[in-house]
Design an enzyme around this catalytic site. Structure first.
Site, PDB file in Angstrom:
ATOM      1  N   GLU A 320       1.161  -1.027  -0.665  1.00  0.00           N
ATOM      2  CA  GLU A 320      -0.156   0.776  -0.086  1.00  0.00           C
ATOM      3  C   GLU A 320       0.765   1.709   0.147  1.00  0.00           C
ATOM      4  OE1 GLU A 320      -2.348  -0.899   3.530  1.00  0.00           O
ATOM      5  OE2 GLU A 320      -3.756  -1.117   2.686  1.00  0.00           O
ATOM      6  N   ARG A 360       3.781  19.209   7.547  1.00  0.00           N
ATOM      7  CA  ARG A 360       4.412  18.145   8.293  1.00  0.00           C
ATOM      8  C   ARG A 360       6.150  19.069   8.580  1.00  0.00           C
ATOM      9  NH1 ARG A 360       7.134  15.462   4.796  1.00  0.00           N
ATOM     10  NH2 ARG A 360       7.177  13.844   6.034  1.00  0.00           N
ATOM     11  N   CYS A 391      -0.151  33.494  11.505  1.00  0.00           N
ATOM     12  CA  CYS A 391       0.189  34.027  12.996  1.00  0.00           C
ATOM     13  C   CYS A 391       0.811  33.215  14.459  1.00  0.00           C
ATOM     14  CB  CYS A 391      -1.099  34.025  13.631  1.00  0.00           C
ATOM     15  SG  CYS A 391      -1.569  35.848  12.340  1.00  0.00           S
TER      16      CYS A 391
HETATM   17  C1  LIG Z   1      -0.505   5.212   6.107  1.00  0.00           C
HETATM   18  C2  LIG Z   1      -0.868   4.195   5.521  1.00  0.00           C
HETATM   19  C3  LIG Z   1      -0.497   3.604   4.206  1.00  0.00           C
HETATM   20  C4  LIG Z   1       0.924   4.410   3.607  1.00  0.00           C
HETATM   21  O1  LIG Z   1       1.971   5.339   3.941  1.00  0.00           O
HETATM   22  P1  LIG Z   1       2.982   6.078   3.309  1.00  0.00           P
HETATM   23  O2  LIG Z   1       3.630   5.798   3.561  1.00  0.00           O
HETATM   24  O3  LIG Z   1       2.394   7.229   2.272  1.00  0.00           O
HETATM   25  O4  LIG Z   1       3.173   5.084   2.149  1.00  0.00           O
HETATM   26  C5  LIG Z   1      -0.628   2.497   3.961  1.00  0.00           C
HETATM   27  N1  LIG Z   1      -1.143   1.343   4.487  1.00  0.00           N
HETATM   28  C6  LIG Z   1      -1.783   1.936   5.412  1.00  0.00           C
HETATM   29  C7  LIG Z   1      -2.903   1.454   6.751  1.00  0.00           C
HETATM   30  C8  LIG Z   1      -1.815   3.228   6.022  1.00  0.00           C
HETATM   31  O5  LIG Z   1      -2.432   3.881   7.217  1.00  0.00           O
END
Ligand SMILES: *Cc1c(COP(=O)(O)O)cnc(C)c1O
Length: 463
Positions: A320, A360, A391
């Site tokens: 993911e 960030r 601010c």
């Molecule tokens: C945030 C998240 C991601 C993606 O994370 P990246 O750092 O953007 O690759 C993938 N899976 C889950 C469950 C997440 O919470």
């Protein structure tokens, strides 16, 4: 990382962050391909171009600040992940990094799947035509309404995050006459950040069900008994901005261990394993991220090896990535408003955005780089801190960077690698209007998310 003192703390002006070289790059006009989107370059006049368009023209047409997104680069990176993992694995783009309907269409066309973690993200995905079976629904506290919408829509999987949710999703699915495909998210006692991972005995965080103390096994036991659920696999996500694969190695070892226990206890081999996202990108020239094909090779080998040792058929793997796809493909274009030299310290350069378009730096102490993009300059480098217009003294975009000493109000500067977790985390602090996302490709630009207007603000304020 985030445990260090806040950059706007009382002593913030007198030290450079550790490990960061105090020397300017040899050529401030150079654009490191590691941190800039792939079609970025400079034209004959020294103006930075992206997708064949000069940033000066983009600024004129769309205003500043603006996120400029390189569509060709996005598609290439998405495709590289898809290709690297091949037909026996699935790549789910993590929508929370940045989601818009254009992005959903690109992902669909490039053969990726999509992670969502709220009703809003689900609505965006469905409205742009992502097939529901290619959507995974995440989150540690999905509302009953969100669960019902996801089940009704027919999402490919819901990732269960707690004991309550196992029952809740089963109940909703059953009442709709459905059997919902689910994965169970576990925490394996590994937390990875950047160049190291920490093996923890207990998982002191809100996501997932701990492997420790047999809780994950108990969750699987309960889920397998419920008619409304089809348990297809185990999910693990260990951190973010990771460069070192050893955390994944430990995680895969432990997930496969659970699969083996499930087989031994229940006689079922769950067909899928999801190793989450979190792969790092280069925010500055000091970072060295891995290519998707290296990551795919490493993860596939780890899982295959672990499964062979456990005498399990290798499950279908999913990953993911969010940041690793969209992060490098965009930069934020700002106009310089004021320049304030503080004798013996540094020079503060204020731009027309700030923590509302990039939280960030304030939130995670994140490091970025910055470049003068509307022209080149041979002036001596000056040490600057790029700050916003909010601010709040912690309103820092780039903590320490070098820009040419002849920088002047009206110059355009850009901060690269802002594709992930910038627009998606943008706020209206100080009633500042959120910038547009402009995608560029082959000499054409198109607004994919328009700039917020004062009418938008006032529409929500019902008086
Ligand atoms: C945030 C998240 C991601 C993606 O994370 P990246 O750092 O953007 O690759 C993938 N899976 C889950 C469950 C997440 O919470």
């Amino acid at each position: 990382m985030s445990r260090s003192a806040h950059p706007a703390g009382p002593r913030h002006a007198d030290v450079l962050p550790e490990g960061r070289s105090a020397a300017p790059a040899d050529d401030l006009n150079a654009l490191d391909p590691k941190v800039w989107a792939r079609t970025v370059g400079r034209d004959a006049d020294g103006v930075v171009t992206v997708g064949g368009l000069p940033v000066t023209r983009l600024a004129e047409e769309y205003g500043t600040p603006a996120y400029i997104l390189d569509e060709a680069d996005f598609r290439e990176r998405a495709r590289a992940w898809r290709t690297a993992f091949g037909a026996d694995a699935d790549v789910f783009y993590a929508g929370k990094a940045f989601l818009s309907r254009a992005v959903v269409r690109w992902l669909h066309e490039e053969g990726l799947n999509l992670d969502v973690c709220s009703g809003g993200e689900l609505a965006t995905a469905l409205s742009a035509g992502m097939p529901a079976e290619r959507i995974a629904f995440h989150g540690n506290n999905k509302s009953p309404e969100e669960i019902e919408r996801a089940v009704r829509a027919g999402v490919g999987r819901i990732v269960l995050d707690s004991f309550q949710e196992i029952v809740r999703v089963a109940h909703i699915a059953e009442s709709l006459g459905r059997r919902q495909r689910v994965q169970i998210r576990i925490t394996v006692g590994v937390e990875a950040h950047t160049h190291e991972f920490i093996a923890t005995a207990h998982d002191d965080q809100k996501f997932g069900i701990p492997l420790a103390g047999g809780q994950a096994a108990e969750a699987v036991r309960r889920a397998l008994k419920l008619d409304g659920l089809e348990v297809i696999g185990i999910h693990s996500h260990i951190g973010s901005q990771i460069f070192d694969m050893s955390g994944f190695e430990v995680a895969a070892h432990r997930v496969v261990g659970l699969l083996k226990d499930i087989r031994d206890e229940h006689g079922v081999e769950l067909p899928e394993i999801d190793l989450g996202g979190g792969l790092g990108i280069a925010y500055t020239s000091d970072d060295d991220p891995r290519e998707p094909h290296e990551i795919a090779k490493a993860l596939t080998e780890i899982v295959t090896r672990e499964c062979e040792a456990a005498r399990l058929a290798t499950p279908r793997i999913s990953v993911e990535p969010g940041r690793a796809i969209v992060g490098p493909t965009a930069f934020t274009l700002y106009e310089v408003g004021t320049i304030k030299p503080l004798d013996g310290l540094r020079t503060y350069v204020s731009v027309d955005g700030g923590m509302s378009d990039n939280i960030r730096t304030a939130l995670y102490d994140a490091e970025y780089s910055v470049a003068l993009v509307s022209r080149t300059s041979d002036a001596e480098p000056m040490l600057v801190r790029v700050v916003g217009k909010h601010c709040e003294s912690g309103d820092i975009v780039v903590k320490d960077a070098f820009l040419p000493g002849d920088l002047a109000p009206g110059d355009l500067v850009a901060v690269p690698a802002t594709g992930a977790y910038c627009r998606s985390m943008a706020s209206n602090y100080n009633h500042v209007l959120r910038p547009p996302v402009v995608s560029v490709r082959d000499g054409a630009a198109r607004v994919v998310v328009r700039r917020e207007t004062e009418e938008d603000l006032l529409r929500l304020d019902v008086g």
